[in-house]
Design an enzyme around this catalytic site. Structure first.
Site, PDB file in Angstrom:
ATOM      1  N   SER A 144      42.200  34.429  48.900  1.00 26.64           N
ATOM      2  CA  SER A 144      40.855  34.736  49.367  1.00 26.64           C
ATOM      3  C   SER A 144      40.379  35.954  48.577  1.00 26.64           C
ATOM      4  O   SER A 144      40.540  36.023  47.354  1.00 26.64           O
ATOM      5  CB  SER A 144      40.905  34.975  50.881  1.00 26.64           C
ATOM      6  OG  SER A 144      39.700  35.490  51.373  1.00 26.64           O
ATOM      7  N   TYR A 158      29.524  33.066  46.740  1.00 26.32           N
ATOM      8  CA  TYR A 158      30.950  33.372  46.501  1.00 26.32           C
ATOM      9  C   TYR A 158      31.623  34.021  47.718  1.00 26.32           C
ATOM     10  O   TYR A 158      32.678  33.561  48.172  1.00 26.32           O
ATOM     11  CB  TYR A 158      31.098  34.281  45.275  1.00 26.32           C
ATOM     12  CG  TYR A 158      32.517  34.768  45.091  1.00 26.32           C
ATOM     13  CD1 TYR A 158      33.513  33.898  44.650  1.00 26.32           C
ATOM     14  CD2 TYR A 158      32.879  36.088  45.399  1.00 26.32           C
ATOM     15  CE1 TYR A 158      34.830  34.330  44.506  1.00 26.32           C
ATOM     16  CE2 TYR A 158      34.183  36.519  45.266  1.00 26.32           C
ATOM     17  CZ  TYR A 158      35.161  35.636  44.816  1.00 26.32           C
ATOM     18  OH  TYR A 158      36.457  36.071  44.692  1.00 26.32           O
ATOM     19  N   LYS A 162      34.934  32.795  50.119  1.00 27.27           N
ATOM     20  CA  LYS A 162      36.218  33.492  50.280  1.00 27.27           C
ATOM     21  C   LYS A 162      36.479  33.795  51.759  1.00 27.27           C
ATOM     22  O   LYS A 162      37.629  33.824  52.198  1.00 27.27           O
ATOM     23  CB  LYS A 162      36.219  34.771  49.446  1.00 27.27           C
ATOM     24  CG  LYS A 162      36.137  34.542  47.955  1.00 27.27           C
ATOM     25  CD  LYS A 162      37.485  34.180  47.350  1.00 27.27           C
ATOM     26  CE  LYS A 162      37.604  32.777  46.911  1.00 27.27           C
ATOM     27  NZ  LYS A 162      38.915  32.497  46.263  1.00 27.27           N
TER      28      LYS A 162
HETATM   29  N1  LIG Z   1      39.460  39.036  39.774  1.00 27.25           N
HETATM   30  C1  LIG Z   1      39.009  39.527  40.913  1.00 27.25           C
HETATM   31  O1  LIG Z   1      38.397  40.622  40.938  1.00 27.25           O
HETATM   32  C2  LIG Z   1      39.263  38.808  42.211  1.00 27.25           C
HETATM   33  C3  LIG Z   1      39.065  39.516  43.394  1.00 27.25           C
HETATM   34  C4  LIG Z   1      39.281  38.871  44.626  1.00 27.25           C
HETATM   35  C5  LIG Z   1      39.689  37.550  44.637  1.00 27.25           C
HETATM   36  N2  LIG Z   1      39.874  36.876  43.469  1.00 27.25           N
HETATM   37  C6  LIG Z   1      40.278  35.467  43.557  1.00 27.25           C
HETATM   38  O2  LIG Z   1      41.461  35.287  42.816  1.00 27.25           O
HETATM   39  C7  LIG Z   1      41.515  33.938  42.344  1.00 27.25           C
HETATM   40  C8  LIG Z   1      41.882  33.965  40.875  1.00 27.25           C
HETATM   41  O3  LIG Z   1      40.880  34.680  40.180  1.00 27.25           O
HETATM   42  P1  LIG Z   1      41.126  35.357  38.757  1.00 27.25           P
HETATM   43  O4  LIG Z   1      40.619  36.738  38.826  1.00 27.25           O
HETATM   44  O5  LIG Z   1      42.489  35.122  38.291  1.00 27.25           O
HETATM   45  O6  LIG Z   1      40.088  34.483  37.888  1.00 27.25           O
HETATM   46  P2  LIG Z   1      40.130  34.011  36.369  1.00 27.25           P
HETATM   47  O7  LIG Z   1      40.757  35.061  35.511  1.00 27.25           O
HETATM   48  O8  LIG Z   1      38.725  33.596  36.067  1.00 27.25           O
HETATM   49  O9  LIG Z   1      41.117  32.735  36.380  1.00 27.25           O
HETATM   50  C9  LIG Z   1      40.723  31.566  37.026  1.00 27.25           C
HETATM   51  C10 LIG Z   1      41.762  30.481  36.860  1.00 27.25           C
HETATM   52  O10 LIG Z   1      41.273  29.296  37.474  1.00 27.25           O
HETATM   53  C11 LIG Z   1      41.104  28.274  36.496  1.00 27.25           C
HETATM   54  N3  LIG Z   1      39.874  27.550  36.757  1.00 27.25           N
HETATM   55  C12 LIG Z   1      38.620  28.065  36.877  1.00 27.25           C
HETATM   56  N4  LIG Z   1      37.749  27.074  37.133  1.00 27.25           N
HETATM   57  C13 LIG Z   1      38.481  25.933  37.183  1.00 27.25           C
HETATM   58  C14 LIG Z   1      38.155  24.569  37.408  1.00 27.25           C
HETATM   59  N5  LIG Z   1      36.899  24.165  37.640  1.00 27.25           N
HETATM   60  N6  LIG Z   1      39.148  23.653  37.368  1.00 27.25           N
HETATM   61  C15 LIG Z   1      40.425  24.026  37.136  1.00 27.25           C
HETATM   62  N7  LIG Z   1      40.796  25.294  36.918  1.00 27.25           N
HETATM   63  C16 LIG Z   1      39.828  26.228  36.929  1.00 27.25           C
HETATM   64  C17 LIG Z   1      41.088  28.967  35.183  1.00 27.25           C
HETATM   65  O11 LIG Z   1      41.497  28.045  34.200  1.00 27.25           O
HETATM   66  P3  LIG Z   1      41.083  28.145  32.636  1.00 27.25           P
HETATM   67  O12 LIG Z   1      42.255  28.807  31.993  1.00 27.25           O
HETATM   68  O13 LIG Z   1      40.878  26.775  32.232  1.00 27.25           O
HETATM   69  O14 LIG Z   1      39.875  29.027  32.549  1.00 27.25           O
HETATM   70  C18 LIG Z   1      42.054  30.102  35.427  1.00 27.25           C
HETATM   71  O15 LIG Z   1      43.389  29.656  35.345  1.00 27.25           O
HETATM   72  C19 LIG Z   1      40.170  33.319  42.675  1.00 27.25           C
HETATM   73  O16 LIG Z   1      40.278  32.513  43.820  1.00 27.25           O
HETATM   74  C20 LIG Z   1      39.271  34.509  42.956  1.00 27.25           C
HETATM   75  O17 LIG Z   1      38.251  34.196  43.881  1.00 27.25           O
HETATM   76  C21 LIG Z   1      39.672  37.473  42.252  1.00 27.25           C
END
Ligand SMILES: NC(=O)c1ccc[n+]([C@@H]2O[C@H](COP(=O)([O-])OP(=O)(O)OC[C@H]3O[C@@H](n4cnc5c(N)ncnc54)[C@H](OP(=O)(O)O)[C@@H]3O)[C@@H](O)[C@H]2O)c1
Length: 268
Positions: A144, A158, A162
């Site tokens: 989340s 968004y 979450k």
């Molecule tokens: N970063 C933050 O600040 C933050 C904060 C709170 C929560 N989160 C949560 O943490 C989780 C991971 O985020 P992250 O920061 O690691 O994001 P990220 O760096 O953008 O990575 C996203 C991952 O999901 C894959 N992906 C995105 N869209 C997709 C789709 N349509 N189909 C299949 N795969 C897809 C991407 O694959 P590709 O390699 O193909 O791009 C990548 O492996 C998310 O649920 C996000 O809401 C993030």
């Protein structure tokens, strides 16, 4: 921590969106603990990420597909099920953001956030829960966000997506408490990944990755909470945890105004 099944085979974990960011770090946590890992991603890099995981001494199985579609989610589950092994742990991590004003963003982009973060999470959870409940064991991590604890203007679809994940995880946990399957929610604060750039938020306070939490720390905290069977954990540093404590008592309107200072286009 058990990392081998009773047959002596390594345990298997799946990580959605495991090709980069927090998901790849979660996959590395599993690999370091001796799990084989199946990871999904939308782009080609899921294959190179799997190779990096193999170099940690485990088997890694990459699946490329679009988690915004029914076939993309079902395809990853079928791919994992076809390995013919019990899934010991599942990190439902894939998620996308979308910055900008709701009045301006196009409807398709808003609905894509719901498709990946809400519909896709429910879909994969259904497959994973039914599989694990039948086996009488398993661990599920739902990624989340601390956005679940505040209104999120200029990320207006968004944040609620979450909040859905957090409530979904806590609800499912209670239902499954006598089944041998645990459910844990990970609520990361802002984390250094491609996430905000992908969300078109480069011109906000989230455009700069230098002040954000280390994605390795966030993944480690999530993994450890999952292994302990905690109900939820905040991912990040002490200041991040304090934000969540404050958010329990601050009025929604106050939180909304504070959040908008960070997310309004041009706020960088
Ligand atoms: N970063 C933050 O600040 C933050 C904060 C709170 C929560 N989160 C949560 O943490 C989780 C991971 O985020 P992250 O920061 O690691 O994001 P990220 O760096 O953008 O990575 C996203 C991952 O999901 C894959 N992906 C995105 N869209 C997709 C789709 N349509 N189909 C299949 N795969 C897809 C991407 O694959 P590709 O390699 O193909 O791009 C990548 O492996 C998310 O649920 C996000 O809401 C993030």
């Amino acid at each position: 921590m058990t990392t081998e099944s009773h047959t002596g085979e390594r345990l298997l974990a799946l990580v959605t969106g495991g090709s980069s960011g927090i998901g790849l770090e979660l996959a590395k946590q599993f690999a370091h603990a001796g799990y084989d890992v199946a990871i999904s991603g939308q782009s080609e890099r899921v294959h190179t990420s799997a190779q990096a995981l193999r170099e940690l001494g485990v088997d890694a199985y990459p699946f490329q597909g679009d988690a915004a579609t029914f076939d993309g989610v079902e395809g990853f589950w079928t791919f994992v099920a076809d390995l013919g092994r019990p899934v010991a742990a599942a990190a439902l991590n894939v998620g996308i953001g979308l910055g900008g004003a709701f009045v301006d963003n196009n409807l398709e982009a808003d609905l894509r956030v719901v498709a990946v973060n809400v519909t896709g999470t429910v879909h994969m959870a259904k497959r994973v829960v039914q599989h694990m409940a039948a086996n009488g064991q398993g661990r599920i991590l739902v990624v989340s966000s601390i956005s679940a604890t505040t209104p999120t203007p200029f990320e207006t679809v968004y944040g609620p997506s979450k909040a859905f994940g957090f409530s979904f995880a806590e609800s499912l946990r209670e239902e499954l408490k006598d089944s041998g399957v645990s459910v844990t929610a990970l609520l990361p604060g802002a984390t250094d990944s491609d996430f905000h750039a992908n969300a078109g938020m480069g011109n906000t306070r989230f455009g700069d990755n230098s002040w954000k939490n280390d994605r390795r720390l966030v993944a480690q905290q999530g993994f450890e909470a999952l292994m302990r069977g905690d109900d939820h954990v905040v991912g990040g540093d002490e200041a991040t945890r304090q934000v969540v404590v404050d958010n329990r008592t601050l009025p929604e309107a106050v939180k909304a105004a504070r959040q908008a200072e960070m997310t309004r286009p041009g706020s960088s």
